[in-house]
Design a protein around this motif. Structure first.
Motif, mmCIF file in Angstrom:
data_model
loop_
_atom_site.group_PDB
_atom_site.id
_atom_site.type_symbol
_atom_site.label_atom_id
_atom_site.label_comp_id
_atom_site.label_asym_id
_atom_site.label_seq_id
_atom_site.Cartn_x
_atom_site.Cartn_y
_atom_site.Cartn_z
ATOM 1 N N SER A 188 -12.179 -0.586 8.343
ATOM 2 C CA SER A 188 -12.270 0.431 7.995
ATOM 3 C C SER A 188 -12.409 1.777 8.765
ATOM 4 N N ASN A 229 -9.351 -5.309 1.598
ATOM 5 C CA ASN A 229 -9.881 -6.044 0.554
ATOM 6 C C ASN A 229 -9.333 -7.478 0.619
ATOM 7 N N LYS A 273 -6.129 6.269 1.275
ATOM 8 C CA LYS A 273 -7.066 5.243 1.296
ATOM 9 C C LYS A 273 -7.423 3.800 0.648
ATOM 10 N N ASP A 274 -7.423 4.856 -1.055
ATOM 11 C CA ASP A 274 -7.449 3.655 -1.836
ATOM 12 C C ASP A 274 -6.880 2.126 -1.871
ATOM 13 N N ALA A 275 -4.443 2.794 -1.452
ATOM 14 C CA ALA A 275 -4.279 2.111 -1.228
ATOM 15 C C ALA A 275 -3.896 1.177 0.215
ATOM 16 N N ASP A 326 -9.874 11.699 5.386
ATOM 17 C CA ASP A 326 -10.031 11.014 4.120
ATOM 18 C C ASP A 326 -8.432 11.572 2.880
ATOM 19 N N SER A 382 1.032 -1.143 0.037
ATOM 20 C CA SER A 382 -0.244 0.080 -0.306
ATOM 21 C C SER A 382 0.869 1.314 -0.545
ATOM 22 N N LEU A 406 -0.989 6.883 -5.565
ATOM 23 C CA LEU A 406 -2.215 6.680 -5.299
ATOM 24 C C LEU A 406 -3.039 7.607 -4.299
ATOM 25 N N ASN A 407 -3.909 7.925 -4.275
ATOM 26 C CA ASN A 407 -4.707 7.773 -2.847
ATOM 27 C C ASN A 407 -4.775 7.190 -1.875
ATOM 28 N N GLU A 444 -6.992 0.225 1.084
ATOM 29 C CA GLU A 444 -8.510 -0.345 0.184
ATOM 30 C C GLU A 444 -7.547 -1.832 -0.449
ATOM 31 N N LEU A 445 -6.655 -1.557 -0.922
ATOM 32 C CA LEU A 445 -6.040 -2.496 -1.595
ATOM 33 C C LEU A 445 -5.339 -3.480 -0.957
#
Length: 302
Positions: free
Chosen positions: A284, A272, A263-265, A293, A252, A260-261, A267-268
């Protein structure tokens, strides 16, 4: 390597013995590319001292412990320390003697013996990792019992005996509680020196992050806290160990470094990793508690 070992306060006699080992057991140039080049150093004085002493004494070691305790990282570090070629064998229910030792194959219009990783490690003085050793059937490992004890040999049916090179060592790794794992039988465990790996400490995780990433102190501390919070929730059975993933967190951070943002990183790389909706919400919530955020690149990296 010496500088790193000294920084970890490894016993000076052990350090000297490592270099004597390396000098005595010369390695063929063609096998040098098999020496591990670990991305991460293993930090932990007690475990390093025990592992090094066992290898120097001619023993095989079994590394046990929870996820993210650094078992494979330690095994790769030992390969580099002792300058030995490394074979990594992923154990599973279909592992058999042929996949370990080798077997007949057809080549150039004739039947020849194709050497397996155990055979190659045995003849070259290499280290062989039995990764997730408790996922293999116990009977499939019975073929190497004589290699793991004082006999240090393997009788290959239809061929001659393999006598282990003096430098050959076997390293088993295992997690508890994974789907498909089983108890190791007493005969197998008795052939190893068993090292119980502790969960990674805050201090050791900080050292890895300092060495690998140019993070600001604020976000380095936040990533450490994230991992510690998830690890605590897993140990308290609030979540499974799926999200307690150091590789995932490091990946991440790599994605964040690519732009990459945050939070998105995460998440991946972390959220997930679990497929349970309720568990995802808990993970989360932990992330939302620690991180804003919208985070700018220069807030995370120096």
């Amino acid at each position: 390597m010496r500088e790193f070992l000294e920084s970890q306060e490894i016993d000076s006699k052990l350090i000297e013995e490592i270099y004597k080992f390396r000098e005595y057991y010369k390695l063929d140039q063609e096998l040098e590319n098999r020496i591990a080049n670990p991305k991460y150093n293993y930090y932990g004085k007690d475990v390093l001292n025990k592992s090094i002493a066992a290898i120097l004494a001619g023993k095989h070691i079994l590394l046990t412990g929870p996820k993210a305790s650094g078992k494979n990282v330690l095994a790769e570090n030992l390969s580099k320390m002792f300058s030995r070629p490394l074979w990594n064998i992923s154990m599973n229910i279909n592992t058999d003697s042929a996949s370990l030792i080798g077997g007949d194959t057809f080549r150039n219009n004739e039947v020849v013996f194709s050497k397996g990783p155990i055979f190659r490690a045995a003849e070259s003085g290499g280290f062989a990792i039995f990764d997730e050793i408790n996922m293999a059937k116990n009977e499939s490992l019975s073929v190497v019992y004589s290699a793991l004890d004082h006999r240090r040999e393997i009788d290959v049916p239809g061929y001659d005996k393999i006598h282990l090179h003096e430098a050959t060592r076997f390293i088993g790794t295992m997690n508890y509680g994974y789907i498909g794992t089983k108890e190791l039988n007493e005969a197998l465990v008795s052939r190893f020196m068993v090292i119980d790996m502790p969960t990674i400490s805050r201090e050791n995780l900080e050292q890895i992050l300092i060495n690998q990433y140019s993070l600001t102190q604020e976000y380095r501390n936040l990533f450490i806290q994230l991992f510690m919070d998830l690890q605590k929730k897993s140990l308290n059975a609030e979540i499974s160990s799926k999200a307690v993933d150091l590789r995932g967190m490091f990946s991440s951070i790599d994605l964040m470094n690519m732009g990459l943002n945050l939070k998105d990183a995460l998440e991946l790389g972390i959220i997930n990793k679990t497929f349970d909706t309720f568990e995802k919400e808990i993970v989360s919530d932990v992330i939302d508690t620690l991180f804003e955020d919208k985070v700018e690149y220069n807030q995370i990296f120096k």
